[in-house]
Design a protein around this motif. Structure first.
Motif, PDB file in Angstrom:
ATOM      1  N   ALA A   6      16.883  21.293  95.612  1.00 16.25           N
ATOM      2  CA  ALA A   6      15.967  22.568  94.930  1.00 16.25           C
ATOM      3  C   ALA A   6      16.650  23.662  95.840  1.00 16.25           C
ATOM      4  O   ALA A   6      17.145  23.623  96.945  1.00 16.25           O
ATOM      5  N   ILE A   7      16.178  24.636  94.973  1.00 12.95           N
ATOM      6  CA  ILE A   7      16.623  26.061  95.513  1.00 12.95           C
ATOM      7  C   ILE A   7      15.413  26.861  95.291  1.00 12.95           C
ATOM      8  O   ILE A   7      14.985  27.064  94.246  1.00 12.95           O
ATOM      9  N   ASP A   8      15.147  27.519  96.613  1.00  7.78           N
ATOM     10  CA  ASP A   8      14.261  28.562  96.484  1.00  7.78           C
ATOM     11  C   ASP A   8      14.991  29.957  96.816  1.00  7.78           C
ATOM     12  O   ASP A   8      15.266  30.367  97.882  1.00  7.78           O
ATOM     13  N   PRO A  58       9.460  31.762  90.117  1.00  5.84           N
ATOM     14  CA  PRO A  58       8.469  32.752  90.545  1.00  5.84           C
ATOM     15  C   PRO A  58       7.360  33.189  89.263  1.00  5.84           C
ATOM     16  O   PRO A  58       8.108  33.783  88.304  1.00  5.84           O
ATOM     17  N   LYS A  59       6.248  33.078  89.589  1.00  2.00           N
ATOM     18  CA  LYS A  59       5.148  33.593  88.553  1.00  2.00           C
ATOM     19  C   LYS A  59       3.973  34.010  89.349  1.00  2.00           C
ATOM     20  O   LYS A  59       3.808  33.696  90.444  1.00  2.00           O
ATOM     21  N   ASN A  68      10.814  39.358  91.286  1.00  2.00           N
ATOM     22  CA  ASN A  68      11.985  38.426  91.391  1.00  2.00           C
ATOM     23  C   ASN A  68      12.570  37.508  90.323  1.00  2.00           C
ATOM     24  O   ASN A  68      13.453  36.973  90.324  1.00  2.00           O
ATOM     25  N   THR A  69      11.426  37.421  89.337  1.00  2.00           N
ATOM     26  CA  THR A  69      11.625  36.336  88.134  1.00  2.00           C
ATOM     27  C   THR A  69      12.970  36.749  87.480  1.00  2.00           C
ATOM     28  O   THR A  69      14.008  35.850  87.203  1.00  2.00           O
ATOM     29  N   GLN A  70      13.501  37.997  87.126  1.00  2.94           N
ATOM     30  CA  GLN A  70      14.628  38.248  86.582  1.00  2.94           C
ATOM     31  C   GLN A  70      15.997  38.057  87.425  1.00  2.94           C
ATOM     32  O   GLN A  70      17.058  37.710  86.781  1.00  2.94           O
ATOM     33  N   HIS A  91      11.087  25.301  87.996  1.00  2.60           N
ATOM     34  CA  HIS A  91       9.762  24.535  88.389  1.00  2.60           C
ATOM     35  C   HIS A  91       8.824  25.512  89.058  1.00  2.60           C
ATOM     36  O   HIS A  91       9.393  26.500  90.061  1.00  2.60           O
ATOM     37  N   ASP A  92       7.734  25.728  88.747  1.00  2.00           N
ATOM     38  CA  ASP A  92       6.892  26.742  89.307  1.00  2.00           C
ATOM     39  C   ASP A  92       6.747  26.878  90.500  1.00  2.00           C
ATOM     40  O   ASP A  92       6.468  25.787  91.445  1.00  2.00           O
TER      41      ASP A  92
END
Length: 139
Positions: A6-8, A58-59, A68-70, A91-92
């Motif tokens: 997983a990547i944050d 991110p949402k 940060n979504t882009q 993933h949300d």
């Protein structure tokens, strides 16, 4: 069966978490600088069998894109090119930073430890991965 990583993703720092080979338990792996991420992932995938990547998307509360979504979408594209043989799943990630901070409080970490953003990023990645693992049970 390979691990799930997983990547944050953040523009400066990236929190990473990984499952065990049986994909049961999520554990914090590391925090790396964003510019070093692709090299880190390539080296990690040479040492360990990775089946898929789960990237926190991110949402806002209303599911609209954040600032940060882009950046995350661009990173996902690069990740898919770098690892065309691996699944890349978004993933949300709403509330993961808050949940990570609360987890540190619940664990009894002091103010100085909670101020360490690297720890928050790694715990956030672990929460994203655990959430993804739990969501697979309902598919």
């Amino acid at each position: 069966m390979g691990r799930i990583l997983a990547i944050d993703y953040g523009v400066k720092r990236v929190g990473l978490a990984v499952t065990d080979p049986l994909q049961i338990i999520a554990s914090g792996l590391d925090t790396v600088h964003a510019k070093d991420l692709h090299t880190f992932l390539a080296q990690y995938c040479q040492k360990e069998e990775v089946e898929a990547f789960v990237v926190g998307m991110p949402k806002h509360l209303d599911s609209s894109a954040t600032n940060n979504t882009q950046h995350v979408v661009g990173f996902v594209r690069k990740l898919q090119k770098q690892f065309p043989d691996k699944k890349v799943i978004t993933h949300d990630e709403r509330f993961t930073s808050r949940m990570a901070f609360q987890t540190m409080i619940d664990a009894g970490l002091g103010k100085k430890a909670r101020a360490n953003k690297e720890t928050v990023d790694k715990i956030s990645a672990t929460i994203i991965l655990q959430s993804y693992l739990e969501s697979r049970q309902y598919l």
